[in-house]
Write a protein that holds these residues in place. Structure first.
Motif, PDB file in Angstrom:
ATOM      1  N   ALA A   1       1.254   9.620  -5.362  1.00 28.55           N
ATOM      2  CA  ALA A   1       1.862  10.682  -5.439  1.00 28.55           C
ATOM      3  C   ALA A   1       2.613  10.931  -6.274  1.00 28.55           C
ATOM      4  O   ALA A   1       2.721  12.524  -7.035  1.00 28.55           O
ATOM      5  N   LYS A   2       3.932  10.128  -6.880  1.00 26.85           N
ATOM      6  CA  LYS A   2       4.763  10.670  -8.126  1.00 26.85           C
ATOM      7  C   LYS A   2       3.674  10.649  -9.632  1.00 26.85           C
ATOM      8  O   LYS A   2       4.198  11.617 -10.231  1.00 26.85           O
ATOM      9  N   ARG A   3       2.480  10.452  -9.966  1.00 24.39           N
ATOM     10  CA  ARG A   3       1.698  11.009 -10.728  1.00 24.39           C
ATOM     11  C   ARG A   3       1.269  12.207 -10.535  1.00 24.39           C
ATOM     12  O   ARG A   3       1.177  12.197 -11.499  1.00 24.39           O
ATOM     13  N   GLU A   4       0.546  12.468  -9.797  1.00 29.03           N
ATOM     14  CA  GLU A   4       0.330  13.526  -9.019  1.00 29.03           C
ATOM     15  C   GLU A   4       1.523  15.150  -9.201  1.00 29.03           C
ATOM     16  O   GLU A   4       0.825  15.529  -9.147  1.00 29.03           O
ATOM     17  N   ASP A   5       2.819  14.152  -8.843  1.00 33.04           N
ATOM     18  CA  ASP A   5       3.345  15.506  -8.204  1.00 33.04           C
ATOM     19  C   ASP A   5       3.466  16.308  -9.719  1.00 33.04           C
ATOM     20  O   ASP A   5       3.596  16.534 -11.498  1.00 33.04           O
ATOM     21  N   ASP A   6       3.457  17.621  -9.306  1.00 30.60           N
ATOM     22  CA  ASP A   6       3.275  18.655 -10.649  1.00 30.60           C
ATOM     23  C   ASP A   6       5.369  19.938 -10.700  1.00 30.60           C
ATOM     24  O   ASP A   6       5.149  20.480 -10.997  1.00 30.60           O
ATOM     25  N   GLY A   7       5.735  18.876 -10.121  1.00 26.55           N
ATOM     26  CA  GLY A   7       7.191  19.798 -10.155  1.00 26.55           C
ATOM     27  C   GLY A   7       7.218  20.917  -9.276  1.00 26.55           C
ATOM     28  O   GLY A   7       8.402  20.837  -9.011  1.00 26.55           O
ATOM     29  N   GLN A   8       6.431  21.639  -8.360  1.00 18.91           N
ATOM     30  CA  GLN A   8       6.681  22.971  -7.243  1.00 18.91           C
ATOM     31  C   GLN A   8       6.442  21.775  -5.670  1.00 18.91           C
ATOM     32  O   GLN A   8       6.087  20.813  -5.255  1.00 18.91           O
ATOM     33  N   SER A   9       7.586  22.617  -5.037  1.00 15.04           N
ATOM     34  CA  SER A   9       7.899  21.658  -4.209  1.00 15.04           C
ATOM     35  C   SER A   9       8.243  22.973  -3.264  1.00 15.04           C
ATOM     36  O   SER A   9       8.947  23.896  -3.766  1.00 15.04           O
ATOM     37  N   ILE A  10       8.477  22.471  -1.787  1.00 15.14           N
ATOM     38  CA  ILE A  10       8.857  23.729  -1.169  1.00 15.14           C
ATOM     39  C   ILE A  10      10.010  23.117   0.044  1.00 15.14           C
ATOM     40  O   ILE A  10       9.908  21.559   0.729  1.00 15.14           O
ATOM     41  N   SER A  11      10.676  23.651   0.998  1.00 10.94           N
ATOM     42  CA  SER A  11      11.243  22.637   1.757  1.00 10.94           C
ATOM     43  C   SER A  11      10.672  22.904   2.550  1.00 10.94           C
ATOM     44  O   SER A  11       9.506  23.343   2.971  1.00 10.94           O
ATOM     45  N   LEU A  12      10.423  21.723   3.808  1.00  8.11           N
ATOM     46  CA  LEU A  12       9.745  21.417   4.726  1.00  8.11           C
ATOM     47  C   LEU A  12      10.001  22.692   6.122  1.00  8.11           C
ATOM     48  O   LEU A  12       9.356  23.723   6.320  1.00  8.11           O
ATOM     49  N   GLU A  13      11.457  23.000   5.832  1.00 12.28           N
ATOM     50  CA  GLU A  13      12.063  24.731   6.956  1.00 12.28           C
ATOM     51  C   GLU A  13      10.803  25.997   6.091  1.00 12.28           C
ATOM     52  O   GLU A  13      10.443  26.514   7.348  1.00 12.28           O
ATOM     53  N   ASP A  14      10.623  26.888   5.290  1.00 13.85           N
ATOM     54  CA  ASP A  14      10.050  27.064   4.310  1.00 13.85           C
ATOM     55  C   ASP A  14       8.253  27.106   4.493  1.00 13.85           C
ATOM     56  O   ASP A  14       8.151  28.278   5.215  1.00 13.85           O
ATOM     57  N   TYR A  15       7.886  25.627   4.354  1.00 17.85           N
ATOM     58  CA  TYR A  15       6.973  25.751   4.891  1.00 17.85           C
ATOM     59  C   TYR A  15       6.605  26.370   6.031  1.00 17.85           C
ATOM     60  O   TYR A  15       5.654  26.138   6.201  1.00 17.85           O
ATOM     61  N   LEU A  16       7.064  25.559   7.491  1.00 13.12           N
ATOM     62  CA  LEU A  16       6.839  26.147   8.140  1.00 13.12           C
ATOM     63  C   LEU A  16       6.980  27.104   8.814  1.00 13.12           C
ATOM     64  O   LEU A  16       6.132  27.586   9.370  1.00 13.12           O
TER      65      LEU A  16
ATOM     66  N   GLU B   1       0.972  -1.351   0.192  1.00 14.72           N
ATOM     67  CA  GLU B   1       0.417  -0.090  -0.002  1.00 14.72           C
ATOM     68  C   GLU B   1       1.194   1.337  -0.176  1.00 14.72           C
ATOM     69  O   GLU B   1       0.348   2.337  -0.740  1.00 14.72           O
ATOM     70  N   ASP B   2       1.841   0.726   0.679  1.00 13.59           N
ATOM     71  CA  ASP B   2       3.295   2.346   0.504  1.00 13.59           C
ATOM     72  C   ASP B   2       3.078   3.109  -1.044  1.00 13.59           C
ATOM     73  O   ASP B   2       3.563   3.784  -1.325  1.00 13.59           O
ATOM     74  N   VAL B   3       4.513   1.432  -1.239  1.00 15.44           N
ATOM     75  CA  VAL B   3       4.579   1.621  -2.746  1.00 15.44           C
ATOM     76  C   VAL B   3       3.629   2.050  -3.662  1.00 15.44           C
ATOM     77  O   VAL B   3       3.765   3.062  -4.560  1.00 15.44           O
ATOM     78  N   ARG B   4       2.553   1.493  -3.718  1.00 12.75           N
ATOM     79  CA  ARG B   4       1.386   1.837  -3.946  1.00 12.75           C
ATOM     80  C   ARG B   4       0.362   3.418  -4.551  1.00 12.75           C
ATOM     81  O   ARG B   4       0.775   4.224  -4.905  1.00 12.75           O
ATOM     82  N   LEU B   5       0.445   4.106  -3.171  1.00 11.46           N
ATOM     83  CA  LEU B   5       0.317   5.535  -2.568  1.00 11.46           C
ATOM     84  C   LEU B   5       1.737   6.266  -3.208  1.00 11.46           C
ATOM     85  O   LEU B   5       1.656   7.481  -3.516  1.00 11.46           O
ATOM     86  N   TYR B   6       3.007   6.107  -2.738  1.00 14.14           N
ATOM     87  CA  TYR B   6       3.753   6.380  -3.090  1.00 14.14           C
ATOM     88  C   TYR B   6       3.832   6.718  -4.944  1.00 14.14           C
ATOM     89  O   TYR B   6       4.611   8.043  -5.310  1.00 14.14           O
ATOM     90  N   ASP B   7       3.021   5.411  -5.636  1.00 11.04           N
ATOM     91  CA  ASP B   7       3.693   5.736  -7.245  1.00 11.04           C
ATOM     92  C   ASP B   7       2.536   6.763  -7.828  1.00 11.04           C
ATOM     93  O   ASP B   7       2.920   7.513  -8.414  1.00 11.04           O
TER      94      ASP B   7
END
Length: 68
Positions: free
Chosen positions: A44-59, A36-42
């Protein structure tokens, strides 16, 4: 690969049941959770739009919204 040793039994009304040693049952549950973890990871990767921020910036952003 997981090896199981099932026993097939029939209850008093004729329904067939599968019995496993507890260790094998728990190992099967762990394998299913891993899959199930592998399925959820896959997914999430398919839905990744390439935008991300660091945890520090998010916090920092979350704290700013909370205080703002």
């Amino acid at each position: 690969m997981l090896t199981v040793h099932p026993q097939i039994i029939t209850d008093t009304v004729g329904k067939k049941l599968v019995v496993l040693p507890l260790e094998e049952f728990n190992a099967m549950l762990e394998e299913l959770e891993d899959l199930e973890d592998v399925r959820l990871y896959d997914e999430a990767k398919r839905e990744d739009d390439g935008q991300s921020i660091s945890l520090e910036d998010y916090l920092k952003q979350r704290e700013a919204r909370k205080n703002g």
